[in-house]
Design an enzyme around this catalytic site. Sequence first.
Site: not given
Ligand code: GLA
Length: 378
Positions: A138, A211, A342
Amino acid sequence: MKRITLLGIVIATIFTFLFTSCNQINKAKMEKSKGITRSSFGTAGGKEVFLYTLINSKGTEVKITNFGGIVTSWISADKNGKNSSIVLGYDSLSGYLATHPYFGAIVGRYGNRIAKGKFLIDSIEYTLAINNGPNHLHGGVVGFDKAVWEPTVENDSVPSLLLSYLSKDGEEGYPGNLNVDVHYTLTDEDELKIEYSATTDKKTVVNLTNHSYFNLTGDVTNTILDHELQIDADHFTAVDSTLIPTGEITPVKGTPYDFTQPTKVGLRIDSVKGGYDHNYVFNKIDASLTKVASVSEQKSGRVLEVFTTEPGVQFYTGNFLDGTLKTSDGKAIQQHAALCLETQHFPDSPNEPTFPTTLLLPGQKFHSITVYKLSVIK
Ligand code: GLA
């Protein structure tokens, strides 16, 4: 004389009461009128940040801060007319300044994982922050979710907020100055439209998403295991134990990953180690804005449809939520308290030549649209 004074007091009290009530009603009406308003939300990195309230003609209200481009709440009526927020979020900035799992945030420069935080462009190796086991996740330590974005309010026929950010060359290890625009619009059809665009002055990689954590019951004390989900994807990207794709595009048929038909999220979740945290590969073959997923929840009657130009979606069931974080009104945010859809390019695309490319060249324009559309079945 005494009687007259008493009568005067009673009349004055009644008038004051009526006046105050009318004012309150008017204020409530005004607060609910269509448009976009701004209030102060505190300071981050020495800059004042704001909370914007977008209201459409139905009275649906979406709040967004220019800190991280975070959608902090999305309040709408359920089938019984009860208002509540369908996304997890905090009332104040302090929750977002503390560590949190990207609640409602814009994620970038590269949403999802890049193996070992390394990739090559024209044989030059770039090294990013390692912030998720052995991998980059991210956008790194200070990703777009923690940036203070430049806001521009647009209030034409529908309330709309433009957020702009310059991610400098070398930020978190990424090459190129990247100018990013994220345009949030709340339509009268209860659609939250998110339009992303970006340009660069050096070859770089880009993968932008939002997100938001959805719980259609509007009550975080319920899990999302009873929500029904349908994803228009016959395949997903298989991953290793650190959630990096193996490169294989695996059929979902006959596996617990199959959501081609509306299916309760909790039905087979126990057969998926850790819960769902996987990238689905849509059946659609082009980058047109297409409906790709829908979620429904019976008790509230709410339905959330997802449309996107992106080729995939990370379906995440809040597996790492464990009750430690609390909502602003003190409720524990338990495991599976929400789900994320997402929309994105596939994880680790910079290292997987067979995946759709995430490379952005100078002179090109990155452009992507995702729409979350909410409705209620009575
Ligand atoms: C995304 C990732 C997860 C986790 C979340 C935040 O969805 O794929 O593994 O890191 O973000 O906690």
